[in-house]
Design a protein around this motif. Sequence first.
Motif: not given
Length: 112
Positions: A5-9, A105-110
Amino acid sequence: MDFKGLLAEASEDNLGLWELAALAQSALDEGTTSDALATVLDILAPLLLGGLMEAGQYSGPGSRFERWDLTPQAALGQVEAFWISLGREPRLGDNVYFVATPLGRRWLTFLR
């Protein structure tokens, strides 16, 4: 909010230090400002040291994000120094923000 959630924000816009302070304080329930700072640093450390987020600030209204030219470890120290210099927990408008890096952002896609 979890790391995802933090990374998405931080990927969609930015994540303010004040938001992390509020999350830490709600998780601690009755913790002190020092406890909240320690919790925020514990949350930020893997995100900054892992290259998933970077810290910085805005120079004024409508300005672009200005990444701090610091190592992740030095950025953690800067966050701590900023918090202590305030003499209180950060609030909306206190100018320390975090954004996701391309790697974040790449990690978030995973993670989705």
